[in-house]
Write an enzyme that holds these catalytic residues in place. Structure first.
Site, PDB file in Angstrom:
ATOM      1  N   ASP A  23      31.873  39.772  40.375  1.00  0.00           N
ATOM      2  CA  ASP A  23      31.548  40.962  39.760  1.00  0.00           C
ATOM      3  C   ASP A  23      30.274  41.711  40.282  1.00  0.00           C
ATOM      4  O   ASP A  23      29.245  40.831  40.408  1.00  0.00           O
ATOM      5  CB  ASP A  23      31.760  40.955  38.063  1.00  0.00           C
ATOM      6  CG  ASP A  23      32.021  42.207  37.607  1.00  0.00           C
ATOM      7  OD1 ASP A  23      32.229  43.149  38.065  1.00  0.00           O
ATOM      8  OD2 ASP A  23      31.951  42.612  36.365  1.00  0.00           O
ATOM      9  N   GLY A  24      30.224  42.882  40.320  1.00  0.00           N
ATOM     10  CA  GLY A  24      28.916  43.439  40.443  1.00  0.00           C
ATOM     11  C   GLY A  24      28.781  44.133  41.984  1.00  0.00           C
ATOM     12  O   GLY A  24      27.589  44.544  42.200  1.00  0.00           O
ATOM     13  N   GLY A  26      29.945  46.967  42.925  1.00  0.00           N
ATOM     14  CA  GLY A  26      29.626  48.270  42.570  1.00  0.00           C
ATOM     15  C   GLY A  26      28.298  48.609  42.437  1.00  0.00           C
ATOM     16  O   GLY A  26      27.493  49.722  42.944  1.00  0.00           O
ATOM     17  N   GLU A  70      45.236  44.824  37.579  1.00  0.00           N
ATOM     18  CA  GLU A  70      44.526  46.038  37.020  1.00  0.00           C
ATOM     19  C   GLU A  70      43.857  46.666  37.803  1.00  0.00           C
ATOM     20  O   GLU A  70      43.387  47.970  37.654  1.00  0.00           O
ATOM     21  CB  GLU A  70      43.760  45.743  35.718  1.00  0.00           C
ATOM     22  CG  GLU A  70      44.621  45.210  34.213  1.00  0.00           C
ATOM     23  CD  GLU A  70      45.052  43.926  34.554  1.00  0.00           C
ATOM     24  OE1 GLU A  70      44.117  42.850  35.067  1.00  0.00           O
ATOM     25  OE2 GLU A  70      45.990  43.396  33.839  1.00  0.00           O
ATOM     26  N   ASN A  71      43.475  46.190  38.865  1.00  0.00           N
ATOM     27  CA  ASN A  71      42.262  46.924  39.855  1.00  0.00           C
ATOM     28  C   ASN A  71      43.113  48.066  40.496  1.00  0.00           C
ATOM     29  O   ASN A  71      42.519  48.910  41.213  1.00  0.00           O
ATOM     30  CB  ASN A  71      41.826  46.033  40.995  1.00  0.00           C
ATOM     31  CG  ASN A  71      40.737  45.108  40.442  1.00  0.00           C
ATOM     32  OD1 ASN A  71      40.501  43.897  40.998  1.00  0.00           O
ATOM     33  ND2 ASN A  71      39.728  45.601  39.678  1.00  0.00           N
ATOM     34  N   TRP A  72      44.535  48.207  40.229  1.00  0.00           N
ATOM     35  CA  TRP A  72      45.158  49.373  40.993  1.00  0.00           C
ATOM     36  C   TRP A  72      44.615  50.777  40.089  1.00  0.00           C
ATOM     37  O   TRP A  72      44.991  51.595  40.846  1.00  0.00           O
ATOM     38  CB  TRP A  72      46.575  49.220  40.666  1.00  0.00           C
ATOM     39  CG  TRP A  72      47.244  47.980  41.568  1.00  0.00           C
ATOM     40  CD1 TRP A  72      47.702  46.909  41.014  1.00  0.00           C
ATOM     41  CD2 TRP A  72      47.551  47.799  42.981  1.00  0.00           C
ATOM     42  NE1 TRP A  72      48.228  46.076  41.905  1.00  0.00           N
ATOM     43  CE2 TRP A  72      47.902  46.728  43.191  1.00  0.00           C
ATOM     44  CE3 TRP A  72      47.189  48.654  44.129  1.00  0.00           C
ATOM     45  CZ2 TRP A  72      48.318  46.282  44.280  1.00  0.00           C
ATOM     46  CZ3 TRP A  72      47.378  48.255  45.174  1.00  0.00           C
ATOM     47  CH2 TRP A  72      47.990  46.944  45.489  1.00  0.00           C
ATOM     48  N   ARG A  74      41.734  51.462  40.267  1.00  0.00           N
ATOM     49  CA  ARG A  74      40.866  52.284  40.800  1.00  0.00           C
ATOM     50  C   ARG A  74      41.169  53.480  41.684  1.00  0.00           C
ATOM     51  O   ARG A  74      42.190  53.611  41.800  1.00  0.00           O
ATOM     52  CB  ARG A  74      39.959  51.016  41.516  1.00  0.00           C
ATOM     53  CG  ARG A  74      39.431  50.167  40.720  1.00  0.00           C
ATOM     54  CD  ARG A  74      38.492  49.295  41.579  1.00  0.00           C
ATOM     55  NE  ARG A  74      37.816  48.294  40.520  1.00  0.00           N
ATOM     56  CZ  ARG A  74      36.700  47.537  40.551  1.00  0.00           C
ATOM     57  NH1 ARG A  74      36.089  47.705  41.575  1.00  0.00           N
ATOM     58  NH2 ARG A  74      36.259  46.984  39.605  1.00  0.00           N
ATOM     59  N   ARG A 191      31.120  33.905  36.110  1.00  0.00           N
ATOM     60  CA  ARG A 191      31.218  35.320  36.204  1.00  0.00           C
ATOM     61  C   ARG A 191      29.897  35.734  36.524  1.00  0.00           C
ATOM     62  O   ARG A 191      28.920  35.683  35.726  1.00  0.00           O
ATOM     63  CB  ARG A 191      31.885  35.988  34.925  1.00  0.00           C
ATOM     64  CG  ARG A 191      31.979  37.445  35.189  1.00  0.00           C
ATOM     65  CD  ARG A 191      32.763  38.297  34.123  1.00  0.00           C
ATOM     66  NE  ARG A 191      33.085  39.589  34.539  1.00  0.00           N
ATOM     67  CZ  ARG A 191      33.995  40.332  34.293  1.00  0.00           C
ATOM     68  NH1 ARG A 191      35.147  39.685  33.426  1.00  0.00           N
ATOM     69  NH2 ARG A 191      34.381  41.404  34.951  1.00  0.00           N
ATOM     70  N   LEU A 198      36.719  37.481  30.389  1.00  0.00           N
ATOM     71  CA  LEU A 198      37.845  36.844  31.499  1.00  0.00           C
ATOM     72  C   LEU A 198      38.640  37.761  32.186  1.00  0.00           C
ATOM     73  O   LEU A 198      38.971  37.403  33.108  1.00  0.00           O
ATOM     74  CB  LEU A 198      38.671  35.915  30.529  1.00  0.00           C
ATOM     75  CG  LEU A 198      38.307  34.608  30.140  1.00  0.00           C
ATOM     76  CD1 LEU A 198      39.196  33.601  29.475  1.00  0.00           C
ATOM     77  CD2 LEU A 198      37.921  33.950  31.493  1.00  0.00           C
ATOM     78  N   GLU A 210      34.458  24.842  31.529  1.00  0.00           N
ATOM     79  CA  GLU A 210      33.016  25.079  31.126  1.00  0.00           C
ATOM     80  C   GLU A 210      32.919  26.733  31.596  1.00  0.00           C
ATOM     81  O   GLU A 210      33.192  26.911  32.868  1.00  0.00           O
ATOM     82  CB  GLU A 210      31.903  24.508  31.775  1.00  0.00           C
ATOM     83  CG  GLU A 210      32.016  23.017  31.172  1.00  0.00           C
ATOM     84  CD  GLU A 210      31.644  22.913  29.638  1.00  0.00           C
ATOM     85  OE1 GLU A 210      30.736  23.620  29.215  1.00  0.00           O
ATOM     86  OE2 GLU A 210      32.166  22.181  28.870  1.00  0.00           O
TER      87      GLU A 210
HETATM   88  C1  FPP Z   1      34.105  43.602  41.281  1.00  0.00           C
HETATM   89  O1  FPP Z   1      33.103  44.317  41.583  1.00  0.00           O
HETATM   90  C2  FPP Z   1      34.814  43.260  42.553  1.00  0.00           C
HETATM   91  C3  FPP Z   1      35.776  43.369  42.959  1.00  0.00           C
HETATM   92  C4  FPP Z   1      36.850  44.075  42.106  1.00  0.00           C
HETATM   93  C5  FPP Z   1      36.692  43.028  43.957  1.00  0.00           C
HETATM   94  C6  FPP Z   1      35.864  41.818  44.596  1.00  0.00           C
HETATM   95  C7  FPP Z   1      36.169  41.589  46.074  1.00  0.00           C
HETATM   96  C8  FPP Z   1      35.442  41.144  47.189  1.00  0.00           C
HETATM   97  C9  FPP Z   1      34.231  40.417  46.868  1.00  0.00           C
HETATM   98  C10 FPP Z   1      35.951  41.350  48.446  1.00  0.00           C
HETATM   99  C11 FPP Z   1      37.071  41.045  48.844  1.00  0.00           C
HETATM  100  C12 FPP Z   1      37.362  39.535  48.798  1.00  0.00           C
HETATM  101  C13 FPP Z   1      37.714  38.882  49.661  1.00  0.00           C
HETATM  102  C14 FPP Z   1      38.276  37.372  49.218  1.00  0.00           C
HETATM  103  C15 FPP Z   1      37.774  38.791  51.129  1.00  0.00           C
HETATM  104  P1  FPP Z   1      33.020  45.818  40.991  1.00  0.00           P
HETATM  105  O2  FPP Z   1      33.409  46.486  42.043  1.00  0.00           O
HETATM  106  O3  FPP Z   1      33.854  45.922  39.778  1.00  0.00           O
HETATM  107  O4  FPP Z   1      31.546  45.837  40.732  1.00  0.00           O
HETATM  108  P2  FPP Z   1      30.849  46.956  39.429  1.00  0.00           P
HETATM  109  O5  FPP Z   1      31.337  46.365  37.967  1.00  0.00           O
HETATM  110  O6  FPP Z   1      29.540  46.675  39.552  1.00  0.00           O
HETATM  111  O7  FPP Z   1      31.135  48.251  39.668  1.00  0.00           O
END
Ligand code: FPP
Length: 243
Positions: A23-24, A26, A70-72, A74, A191, A198, A210
């Site tokens: 995460d992170g 963005g 759930e990322n759809w 976006r 995380r 989660l 853990e």
């Molecule tokens: C969360 O950051 C990250 C994601 C939803 C995507 C994770 C994907 C990658 C690291 C790249 C693709 C992966 C592979 C295996 C090639 P966020 O966008 O939610 O960050 P934010 O909370 O700071 O906005």
């Protein structure tokens, strides 16, 4: 039903199976006045770095949450960018995974992705299927609640077909029906970016894992950060419900 055997309660054993909610991306980009895709690109660099470091550190299975069901939600453009990065990752990383003996696994409803990506994933998994391991698991279009419902449905269908006795469905049988059924138990769930939830990831598998929440944004997570996470894990006392 007999209780599961309690594994040795000791913290110093290195984790066999580590999962990461990456995460992170963005926020990493925002801090630099860059578009979100720039953060995701750096996120892919972190994936490369950490999957190599995990191999060096002797982690048998590394499971990465790349795209949740759930990322759809976006914006369409971001979803397209993420899928593009995945394609690029699979194409550019496959030779190294093969030569390093890594087994690639994808979990989640990845078969519902676009046909070219499905074909790439099938090809990549087939090419690495006989590798000795370690295993790199990528969770794609993954949601733990859907995984649990799928497992329940698969067992119910087997029972209806008379292949299994419903009375035989215990924790082990249920676990075997999950996408991760043949993988070692999850030891450590990390995380990044300071969030502490989660997000529908590995709900069953996390039962005795853990948890480690770190403030580092995923694109900044490096070999040192992974080693520090393993060090923290080594200090934990795992009791698995025992004393
Ligand atoms: C969360 O950051 C990250 C994601 C939803 C995507 C994770 C994907 C990658 C690291 C790249 C693709 C992966 C592979 C295996 C090639 P966020 O966008 O939610 O960050 P934010 O909370 O700071 O906005």
């Amino acid at each position: 039903m007999a209780a599961k055997p309690v594994p040795e309660a000791e913290g110093a054993t290195p984790p066999r199976h580590v999962a990461i909610i990456m995460d992170g991306n963005g926020r990493w980009a925002k801090k630099r006045f860059l578009p979100r895709i720039a953060g995701h690109k750096q996120g892919v660099e972190a994936v490369r770095r950490i999957s190599r470091a995990a191999r060096t550190l002797g982690i048998e299975v590394l499971t990465l949450y790349a795209f949740s069901s759930e990322n759809w939600r976006r914006p369409e453009e971001e979803v397209r960018d993420l899928m593009g990065l995945l394609r690029h990752f699979l194409a550019s990383e496959l030779d190294e995974l093969v030569s390093e003996g890594v087994k690639l696994r994808v979990i989640g409803a990845w078969r519902k992705l676009s046909p070219d990506l499905v074909a790439m994933i099938e090809g990549a998994m087939a090419r690495t299927a006989n590798n000795p391991g370690p295993t790199l698991v990528i969770a794609l279009n993954y949601g733990a609640q859907a995984e649990l419902a799928d497992a329940a449905r698969a067992l119910a269908e087997k029972a209806r077909a008379g292949e299994i006795d419903p009375a035989s469905i215990d924790e082990a049988a249920f676990e075997a029906a999950l996408d991760t059924g043949d993988l070692p138990p999850l030891d450590l769930l990390i995380r990044t970016s300071g969030e502490q939830r989660l997000s529908n990831f590995l709900l069953w598998q996390a039962a005795y894992a853990e948890f480690l929440f770190v403030d580092t944004l995923w694109p900044d997570f490096d070999e040192k950060a992974l080693a520090a996470a393993l060090d923290q894990y080594g200090r934990r006392q795992r009791r698995f419900g025992g004393l």
